[in-house]
Motif scaffolding. Sequence first.
Motif, short mmCIF file in Angstrom:
data_model
loop_
_atom_site.label_atom_id
_atom_site.label_comp_id
_atom_site.label_asym_id
_atom_site.label_seq_id
_atom_site.Cartn_x
_atom_site.Cartn_y
_atom_site.Cartn_z
N ARG C 203 0.58 7.32 6.26
CA ARG C 203 1.88 6.78 6.66
C ARG C 203 1.98 5.31 6.29
O ARG C 203 3.04 4.82 5.88
CB ARG C 203 2.10 6.96 8.17
N ALA C 204 0.89 4.59 6.45
CA ALA C 204 0.92 3.15 6.16
C ALA C 204 1.02 2.89 4.66
O ALA C 204 1.73 1.97 4.24
CB ALA C 204 -0.33 2.47 6.73
N THR C 205 0.35 3.69 3.85
CA THR C 205 0.21 3.33 2.43
C THR C 205 0.80 4.31 1.43
O THR C 205 1.10 3.95 0.30
CB THR C 205 -1.29 3.23 2.06
N PRO C 321 5.22 -1.90 6.28
CA PRO C 321 4.86 -1.84 7.69
C PRO C 321 3.39 -1.44 7.81
O PRO C 321 2.95 -0.50 7.16
CB PRO C 321 5.78 -0.75 8.25
N PHE C 322 2.64 -2.17 8.61
CA PHE C 322 1.22 -1.89 8.87
C PHE C 322 0.30 -2.17 7.68
O PHE C 322 -0.86 -1.78 7.71
CB PHE C 322 1.00 -0.43 9.33
N VAL C 323 0.81 -2.83 6.65
CA VAL C 323 -0.04 -3.18 5.51
C VAL C 323 0.06 -4.67 5.25
O VAL C 323 1.12 -5.18 4.88
CB VAL C 323 0.39 -2.43 4.22
N GLU C 324 -1.06 -5.37 5.47
CA GLU C 324 -1.06 -6.81 5.24
C GLU C 324 -1.95 -7.14 4.06
O GLU C 324 -3.08 -6.66 3.96
CB GLU C 324 -1.53 -7.56 6.50
N GLU C 325 -1.40 -7.96 3.16
CA GLU C 325 -2.11 -8.33 1.94
C GLU C 325 -2.82 -9.66 2.16
O GLU C 325 -2.19 -10.64 2.58
CB GLU C 325 -1.10 -8.44 0.81
N PHE C 326 -4.11 -9.71 1.85
CA PHE C 326 -4.89 -10.95 1.92
C PHE C 326 -5.33 -11.30 0.51
O PHE C 326 -6.14 -10.58 -0.09
CB PHE C 326 -6.13 -10.77 2.80
N ALA D 12 17.82 -3.84 0.63
CA ALA D 12 17.23 -4.06 -0.69
C ALA D 12 15.89 -4.80 -0.63
O ALA D 12 14.94 -4.46 -1.36
CB ALA D 12 18.21 -4.82 -1.58
N ALA D 13 15.76 -5.76 0.24
CA ALA D 13 14.53 -6.55 0.28
C ALA D 13 13.34 -5.66 0.65
O ALA D 13 12.28 -5.69 0.02
CB ALA D 13 14.66 -7.71 1.26
N ALA D 14 13.55 -4.87 1.70
CA ALA D 14 12.50 -3.92 2.10
C ALA D 14 12.18 -2.98 0.95
O ALA D 14 11.01 -2.67 0.67
CB ALA D 14 12.94 -3.13 3.33
N GLY D 15 13.22 -2.51 0.29
CA GLY D 15 13.01 -1.59 -0.83
C GLY D 15 12.20 -2.22 -1.95
O GLY D 15 11.32 -1.58 -2.53
#
Lengths: 422, 422, 422, 422
Positions: C203-205, C321-326, D12-15
């Motif tokens: 769901r997250a990715t 949502p639920f995915v944070e990029e470092f 659009a931004a979310a997309g």
Amino acid sequence: MTEHDVKDLSLAAAGKLKIEWAEQSMPVLRQVRERFAKEQPLKGVRLGACLHVTTETAVLMMTLKAGGAQVALCASNPLSTQDDTAAALVTEYGIPVFAQKGEDNARYYSHLEAVLKTGPQVTMDDGADLISQLHGEGGAGGSLARNVIGGTEETTTGVIRLRAMQKDGVLAFPVIAVNDADTKHLFDNRYGTGQSTLDGILRATNILLAGRSIVVAGFGMCGRGLAARAHGMGARVIVTEVDPLRALEAVMEGYQVLPMAEAAAQADVFVTVTGNTSVIRGEHFARMRDGAILANSGHFNVEIDLETLARQSTARRVVRPFVEEFTQKDGRRLYVLGEGRLINLTAAEGHPAAVMDMSFANQALSVEHLVRRKGQLERRVYRVPVEIDRDIARLKLASMGVVIDQLTDAQQSYLTSWTHGT
Amino acid sequence: MTEHDVKDLSLAAAGKLKIEWAEQSMPVLRQVRERFAKEQPLKGVRLGACLHVTTETAVLMMTLKAGGAQVALCASNPLSTQDDTAAALVTEYGIPVFAQKGEDNARYYSHLEAVLKTGPQVTMDDGADLISQLHGEGGAGGSLARNVIGGTEETTTGVIRLRAMQKDGVLAFPVIAVNDADTKHLFDNRYGTGQSTLDGILRATNILLAGRSIVVAGFGMCGRGLAARAHGMGARVIVTEVDPLRALEAVMEGYQVLPMAEAAAQADVFVTVTGNTSVIRGEHFARMRDGAILANSGHFNVEIDLETLARQSTARRVVRPFVEEFTQKDGRRLYVLGEGRLINLTAAEGHPAAVMDMSFANQALSVEHLVRRKGQLERRVYRVPVEIDRDIARLKLASMGVVIDQLTDAQQSYLTSWTHGT
Amino acid sequence: MTEHDVKDLSLAAAGKLKIEWAEQSMPVLRQVRERFAKEQPLKGVRLGACLHVTTETAVLMMTLKAGGAQVALCASNPLSTQDDTAAALVTEYGIPVFAQKGEDNARYYSHLEAVLKTGPQVTMDDGADLISQLHGEGGAGGSLARNVIGGTEETTTGVIRLRAMQKDGVLAFPVIAVNDADTKHLFDNRYGTGQSTLDGILRATNILLAGRSIVVAGFGMCGRGLAARAHGMGARVIVTEVDPLRALEAVMEGYQVLPMAEAAAQADVFVTVTGNTSVIRGEHFARMRDGAILANSGHFNVEIDLETLARQSTARRVVRPFVEEFTQKDGRRLYVLGEGRLINLTAAEGHPAAVMDMSFANQALSVEHLVRRKGQLERRVYRVPVEIDRDIARLKLASMGVVIDQLTDAQQSYLTSWTHGT
Amino acid sequence: MTEHDVKDLSLAAAGKLKIEWAEQSMPVLRQVRERFAKEQPLKGVRLGACLHVTTETAVLMMTLKAGGAQVALCASNPLSTQDDTAAALVTEYGIPVFAQKGEDNARYYSHLEAVLKTGPQVTMDDGADLISQLHGEGGAGGSLARNVIGGTEETTTGVIRLRAMQKDGVLAFPVIAVNDADTKHLFDNRYGTGQSTLDGILRATNILLAGRSIVVAGFGMCGRGLAARAHGMGARVIVTEVDPLRALEAVMEGYQVLPMAEAAAQADVFVTVTGNTSVIRGEHFARMRDGAILANSGHFNVEIDLETLARQSTARRVVRPFVEEFTQKDGRRLYVLGEGRLINLTAAEGHPAAVMDMSFANQALSVEHLVRRKGQLERRVYRVPVEIDRDIARLKLASMGVVIDQLTDAQQSYLTSWTHGT
């Protein structure tokens, strides 16, 4: 007495029991035989077969004979003959057999010649040795080839050879690539080779597969069957391939894919099923770990470069039946199973009867097809007619008691229309 | 000449090669032997062993002897003896062996007596036959039992018997339940039985497992190992159980769970691994399909009710080695493998050396533990000390070249504190 | 109006539908509730629960209330609350709830306090936060603890904390380790965590698992469930462990076992289920490939060392949502899911109702057991009584329509005797 | 402003973020785009696409645009549109989009018309709706069709329709069956559908798959992918088929094969992936158990006969998003997911980007091929050129860092010779 060159006729009673046991798992071929016995479609046809002399082959020979054919059989591999089966074929079923387990190369080729001497009108091959011999020695232009209605070929390897012959314009008569029937290669190559290869390895070594790394060289139907079974026994499977699409499928199935040079250093067991030559060779032996086990389940014993291995080794000895130890200069010991020949036939009993049932039903029905179309076919490699293929699938399912759905009329018409939409 | 009753001493050379082959896959036991040879912890101790006489057992015997023990060995099953191994033990390693493959019941028990006559101070059992014999015939109160420091037991079945003896207050000395060590039952019972049972079935029958329905009776460690492997070979697995928790696990693993009476009518192959009696019996035979195959991989040959089967049959004959056909009144034929005895030992070579390595390291170290604690233990069933268990796991991983993580100090302290929170 | 601190009461209708849906998959707990409603075993007992506020928990709360208890509920994790479920519990079922998805630490602890203020006589924990809070702040010696009959604990992590408390002599009342019931940890931890962790990751990715390498850190019940499912989705599984026995099991299951430092450089996805801290840390982040995905499914958000990761990163942003990029100094991007909190609860809906059915039946019946044995139990961690465990298994099987075999009298007696032999 | 009919441009931004996330998993298409941007092979070509409006489709649209094409996009399914992606395509990437999630039939067809109004020279279909519309309404003989260089088709279902059109002689221009490329159907259909169908079912229901029986109707590539994944999640898989060969393969893989009428009475979950109509119908609903769940992952929502189900039901209501309850006269409740439309697109996010990468690389390169061969191709269905197929496999492997073996010269020559022998 039926003409023959087998090891020991006194083994016939044991062979007969084993043939009957195989027959029980071959319901499709049994049905073909019953029809053949009535219809006699092969009446008077001389048929020369070069196959692994196993119990399943025996049932095929009986089927062809029941159909009216005059059959002669030699071995397609020096190590795969079951001597008791060979004996039973001669004494119990009156079929000429020229095959002895462990025969040397000279005798192997003399057996091919013995079959060719019967003047076969149909050839049946497993690896294309008979057909090559027939073509090679003055065959194509000679009297032998002129009499031949057609041939059949059982293996991937043989079909590759035949296609090369066709391309070179030397193929002297039509040949049906039994190997390419769906009911053959999707089952025999995948499920048959998968199981029987492991069976051969276990009988030869009694090693625990769980927890071991096993390299499967080649991800064709044989390779994927073997990979599935090795995984199913708890091994960690590494696949090597030269074809990018197959390699990608192997990755997607969750296997690790590596070049052989890398895999060589990591694995415990190596099995080749590529149909190619020298897949494992000097540079790979050099990187293997002490105790590595090497086996081949491809048709020819060329997939592991044994000559180089012998040359690189300081000593060799047989430590168990079908297990030869090659000591390397640095002390590492590599173990080659069954002299690099088809391990499932040398150390075990070959494919189980239940898959050979379909493969050999394809053989029998392809021979019938060749005979019925005598003179109508070209000098090339043919597929098994699709109706034969589907009939066999249907008979097999029925014999297993499996019932499937039928298309309704509405579904039939839906599949042929294009005007429905979202 | 070492005292013995083995079949043929001329088989010793072949047996020696096979023992050396097994030894290669037993690195943990090899390390134990090296230490034993130096430390002599069993110096002068008389040890009587009743085990399957296989190559792996041979390596264990050599280990105990290296530790200073005086060893005598008899078979724990009339069909599981490898005669060449037995011969090699006698002539090559000087260990008294009383075992012949296929011995009758009288000889079987005479062999137990032969071992008891050596006055063992430590007993080693696989199924508790030696210890039962020792207790049964004036044992517990008799002179024999008085000399015994302690015993060990290899199997689930044996441990059940010993616990019953303990409960009845008749156990005469401490016994270590080697079976219950994690490095034993999680590996030997699961991976060893799983693979070798299929190996035995394949050698006996050469059937294709893919596409066949197989009933696994019992979902203990042996059963789940067998189910995993049967599934891994492409069979459809049906589990029968009496324990609701195990049954629920089997369901969650994706297997079909049925009562035997229902499963009997649906499956092609039946294997019992329950440790119980008459798991497949008259009412079940009556519902089976023509061609059904029955095998047992539990310790005793009582899981399939063969007496009733014989009574219900109109004819019986051996159709292949280890395959007996029982014809029923309605013509159906049922096939019993290996006389209902442990199929992996009768038709194949038993557990692979790689798992026996751990089981027998537990045996050797448990004997050392018993001897070192002589007089300090009670008359009951003990677990293998947990340090022995973990050491074996560590040695095994190391021998496979597998490296694992170590807890950091921070992690150590985290695991023992309770004040951290969300 | 029932006391509460929930996000939005207008979500109650949606929550009610979802609770009813969960209830359909909880037949065992439904049967417990029916009996509780009649027998009122918890009549008047104040019960404080700190659990994930999910639909399944709602069904448990209703069951306890049906049994006569006065229940108050707070969240055991700031991210796992389903706000609609919380609303429905308050308005539809009259149960005080203190939980809002995404609440900060201060509010989280204030909610614990709100529950403690109700003066619970029974505590119910998922991670031991409530019980720690109760003990920590003058608890053990204080008035709060004196009123408590006993507690229950749902998780491996919590049980580890409680055992540490017991060892330190500070545990103020008996606690039942619901986690250790077979019908809990063999199912919930294995099948529940296995499926729901992957569900959360997907769901997250929305990544394809087939063909990807996934590291499973920890091979306890959660880890082996997760490994089985990841493999079942076509991923290549690498296991890391600190325990040699578990590592050996992982090897035998065919997984690759590596130290994290090596695995870090090879894999695409990393999931921690160890119950320990900093299992993935600075040295590991440094070796990971661009695009690596990190998730945690262990109880606490300490398994991935996020502080160090943040420190080592040059930028961070939420990309889904639920995915944070470092972003790392060398440009590599690592993706942390759900802030390192239980991914199955943050990004998905937690364990499916069908497994929580058994876990929560254990909870309800353990509370009943505590209340019935009031004053008879010691200040220590207890197992769930085995009869409760087996009854739940039996009820569950029955609800699934699965019938199993019963021991015959002959089998019963066989299992308790020791005089039979080979 | 770019022409459009999308739901909410503010998404659009979310997309855009989501599209960028998908792009990361599409390395092959990224490489195609880079080349297209340089070479401009589609310069000025008008292209009309009817596809699922997902993030992966967005990356394809950007690729085509980068190649010089003028693109217009509508949805190929009323429920599969991601509204945020649609918005981003319009505002961020300047691509005309006509698609709203949940649009009714009238709007759906008006969107097809909107795309046709742009006068496409190349059509791109997923289910052949655009091409059917174009042909159906005075298309083939009309001005619209005359302008078309060629089309592409993504799905099995669409290809079946196109072959029917070709057979009826009405196909107005060449179409490339992208579906039949190995790098498409062996991956997208198998691994994509397999995972995403389960993903959709889990998001819709949150049921536990372990221990449940699931019927997979159809054992084509989608079906076997789904069966593998369902099995991998611990479900017991039952396959239904109309083709004997596929049925036999399913049996050999260890699945139970039953007619739907029997399977209906035994299973918990039913999923159709046949490409046919009314695969589950009145007679089947009548036999299902209370609580049965029905989903479709075939292209059209006709595989489950929902009209009959509605007629046979006494009540219906939505109990969770994408879950509709149909109460039967006898009280049984059946649950239909996502209105019987492609569950992976209605309840989840469709195929993961990693498989669409290959499918859409095939699309982009097939369009290039059509444009380059303008006027040279016939009015029939073509396969994707095999070089495109192999290139994609090669690029994909490289992007995953997987290295494979190369044929040596000796091996090359071995494969083309036929004179070697045993």
